[in-house]
Design a protein around this motif. Structure first.
Motif, PDB file in Angstrom:
ATOM      1  N   VAL A 196       0.859  -1.178   0.000  1.00 54.43           N
ATOM      2  CA  VAL A 196       0.000   0.000   0.000  1.00 54.43           C
ATOM      3  C   VAL A 196       0.898   1.231   0.000  1.00 54.43           C
ATOM      4  N   ALA A 197       0.616   2.168  -0.884  1.00 52.75           N
ATOM      5  CA  ALA A 197       1.440   3.380  -0.989  1.00 52.75           C
ATOM      6  C   ALA A 197       1.255   4.249   0.253  1.00 52.75           C
ATOM      7  N   ASP A 198       2.339   4.837   0.726  1.00 52.01           N
ATOM      8  CA  ASP A 198       2.287   5.752   1.872  1.00 52.01           C
ATOM      9  C   ASP A 198       1.998   7.149   1.344  1.00 52.01           C
ATOM     10  N   THR A 199       0.803   7.649   1.605  1.00 49.66           N
ATOM     11  CA  THR A 199       0.397   8.954   1.073  1.00 49.66           C
ATOM     12  C   THR A 199       0.498  10.054   2.120  1.00 49.66           C
ATOM     13  N   ARG A 200       1.007   9.754   3.312  1.00 51.50           N
ATOM     14  CA  ARG A 200       1.079  10.786   4.358  1.00 51.50           C
ATOM     15  C   ARG A 200       1.908  11.978   3.921  1.00 51.50           C
ATOM     16  N   HIS A 201       3.038  11.731   3.274  1.00 52.96           N
ATOM     17  CA  HIS A 201       3.879  12.836   2.816  1.00 52.96           C
ATOM     18  C   HIS A 201       3.148  13.673   1.770  1.00 52.96           C
ATOM     19  N   GLU A 202       2.481  13.010   0.847  1.00 61.16           N
ATOM     20  CA  GLU A 202       1.743  13.715  -0.197  1.00 61.16           C
ATOM     21  C   GLU A 202       0.604  14.540   0.401  1.00 61.16           C
ATOM     22  N   ASP A 203      -0.118  13.979   1.386  1.00 62.98           N
ATOM     23  CA  ASP A 203      -1.204  14.714   2.039  1.00 62.98           C
ATOM     24  C   ASP A 203      -0.668  15.943   2.765  1.00 62.98           C
ATOM     25  N   ALA A 204       0.470  15.816   3.431  1.00 63.11           N
ATOM     26  CA  ALA A 204       1.052  16.944   4.154  1.00 63.11           C
ATOM     27  C   ALA A 204       1.435  18.069   3.197  1.00 63.11           C
ATOM     28  N   ALA A 205       1.861  17.726   1.997  1.00 64.97           N
ATOM     29  CA  ALA A 205       2.270  18.735   1.029  1.00 64.97           C
ATOM     30  C   ALA A 205       1.081  19.567   0.556  1.00 64.97           C
ATOM     31  N   HIS A 206      -0.136  19.018   0.646  1.00 61.36           N
ATOM     32  CA  HIS A 206      -1.321  19.720   0.159  1.00 61.36           C
ATOM     33  C   HIS A 206      -2.212  20.213   1.291  1.00 61.36           C
ATOM     34  N   LYS A 207      -1.776  20.100   2.527  1.00 62.74           N
ATOM     35  CA  LYS A 207      -2.582  20.500   3.674  1.00 62.74           C
ATOM     36  C   LYS A 207      -2.763  22.016   3.680  1.00 62.74           C
ATOM     37  N   THR A 208      -3.968  22.453   4.034  1.00 67.12           N
ATOM     38  CA  THR A 208      -4.211  23.879   4.176  1.00 67.12           C
ATOM     39  C   THR A 208      -4.563  24.183   5.629  1.00 67.12           C
ATOM     40  N   VAL A 209      -4.283  25.411   6.019  1.00 66.81           N
ATOM     41  CA  VAL A 209      -4.548  25.869   7.378  1.00 66.81           C
ATOM     42  C   VAL A 209      -5.253  27.215   7.320  1.00 66.81           C
ATOM     43  N   ARG A 210      -5.697  27.669   8.462  1.00 63.36           N
ATOM     44  CA  ARG A 210      -6.256  29.012   8.596  1.00 63.36           C
ATOM     45  C   ARG A 210      -5.246  29.850   9.360  1.00 63.36           C
ATOM     46  N   VAL A 211      -4.977  31.042   8.869  1.00 58.94           N
ATOM     47  CA  VAL A 211      -4.079  31.965   9.556  1.00 58.94           C
ATOM     48  C   VAL A 211      -4.818  33.278   9.775  1.00 58.94           C
ATOM     49  N   ILE A 212      -4.239  34.124  10.604  1.00 61.52           N
ATOM     50  CA  ILE A 212      -4.831  35.417  10.891  1.00 61.52           C
ATOM     51  C   ILE A 212      -3.917  36.492  10.321  1.00 61.52           C
ATOM     52  N   VAL A 213      -4.474  37.322   9.430  1.00 61.87           N
ATOM     53  CA  VAL A 213      -3.724  38.434   8.833  1.00 61.87           C
ATOM     54  C   VAL A 213      -4.473  39.715   9.179  1.00 61.87           C
ATOM     55  N   ASP A 214      -3.790  40.631   9.848  1.00 58.44           N
ATOM     56  CA  ASP A 214      -4.408  41.898  10.265  1.00 58.44           C
ATOM     57  C   ASP A 214      -5.711  41.648  11.022  1.00 58.44           C
ATOM     58  N   GLU A 215      -5.671  40.649  11.923  1.00 54.14           N
ATOM     59  CA  GLU A 215      -6.795  40.286  12.787  1.00 54.14           C
ATOM     60  C   GLU A 215      -7.997  39.704  12.043  1.00 54.14           C
ATOM     61  N   GLN A 269      -0.075  24.934   3.773  1.00 52.41           N
ATOM     62  CA  GLN A 269       0.874  24.911   4.889  1.00 52.41           C
ATOM     63  C   GLN A 269       2.283  25.273   4.418  1.00 52.41           C
ATOM     64  N   HIS A 270       2.615  24.913   3.186  1.00 52.46           N
ATOM     65  CA  HIS A 270       3.906  25.287   2.593  1.00 52.46           C
ATOM     66  C   HIS A 270       3.592  26.315   1.514  1.00 52.46           C
ATOM     67  N   THR A 271       3.968  27.566   1.748  1.00 49.81           N
ATOM     68  CA  THR A 271       3.543  28.676   0.898  1.00 49.81           C
ATOM     69  C   THR A 271       4.598  29.766   0.889  1.00 49.81           C
ATOM     70  N   THR A 272       4.226  30.953   0.439  1.00 52.81           N
ATOM     71  CA  THR A 272       5.107  32.123   0.464  1.00 52.81           C
ATOM     72  C   THR A 272       4.372  33.280   1.126  1.00 52.81           C
ATOM     73  N   PRO A 273       5.100  34.252   1.660  1.00 52.56           N
ATOM     74  CA  PRO A 273       4.446  35.428   2.227  1.00 52.56           C
ATOM     75  C   PRO A 273       3.537  36.143   1.218  1.00 52.56           C
ATOM     76  N   ASN A 274       3.978  36.238  -0.043  1.00 53.43           N
ATOM     77  CA  ASN A 274       3.147  36.909  -1.054  1.00 53.43           C
ATOM     78  C   ASN A 274       1.839  36.171  -1.289  1.00 53.43           C
ATOM     79  N   GLU A 275       1.874  34.843  -1.265  1.00 52.59           N
ATOM     80  CA  GLU A 275       0.651  34.071  -1.451  1.00 52.59           C
ATOM     81  C   GLU A 275      -0.316  34.298  -0.288  1.00 52.59           C
ATOM     82  N   ILE A 276       0.199  34.381   0.915  1.00 48.76           N
ATOM     83  CA  ILE A 276      -0.656  34.673   2.076  1.00 48.76           C
ATOM     84  C   ILE A 276      -1.307  36.039   1.903  1.00 48.76           C
ATOM     85  N   LEU A 277      -0.528  37.029   1.481  1.00 50.81           N
ATOM     86  CA  LEU A 277      -1.100  38.360   1.247  1.00 50.81           C
ATOM     87  C   LEU A 277      -2.212  38.298   0.208  1.00 50.81           C
ATOM     88  N   ARG A 278      -1.960  37.618  -0.907  1.00 53.29           N
ATOM     89  CA  ARG A 278      -2.979  37.515  -1.958  1.00 53.29           C
ATOM     90  C   ARG A 278      -4.252  36.841  -1.442  1.00 53.29           C
TER      91      ARG A 278
END
Length: 88
Positions: free
Chosen positions: A3-22, A30-39
């Motif tokens: 059975v293929a181990d997809t945990r690494h692949e899932d982690a690469a595509h995981k999204t989170v919620r962050v707070i920008v300017d409250e 989860q793996h992104t750039t500051p400019n992408e967060i701003l956009r």
């Protein structure tokens, strides 16, 4: 058959919620750039940069908008305006 181990692949595509300017911003990779967060926050990276806030510690991404960073759920950021302000 193995059975293929997809945990690494899932982690690469995981999204989170962050707070920008409250404001909560959802769907941030989860793996992104500051400019992408701003956009994703609806902020133009052409005249803003991002600062990560962790208690009293501040990590500025000025001139590093395309740097690869890892973000975590409900991490806090602020945007800093770098454009000119009109005078009257």
């Amino acid at each position: 058959m193995a059975v293929a181990d997809t945990r690494h692949e899932d982690a690469a595509h995981k999204t989170v919620r962050v707070i920008v300017d409250e404001e909560l911003v959802s769907g941030v990779p989860q793996h992104t750039t500051p400019n992408e967060i701003l956009r994703l926050a609806g902020i133009d990276p052409a005249d803003h940069y991002l600062v990560r806030v962790n208690g009293r510690h501040r990590e500025s991404y000025k001139d590093e908008g395309d740097k690869d960073i890892t973000v975590h759920e409900r991490e806090k950021f602020v945007s800093v305006f770098t454009g000119s302000t009109p005078t009257s």
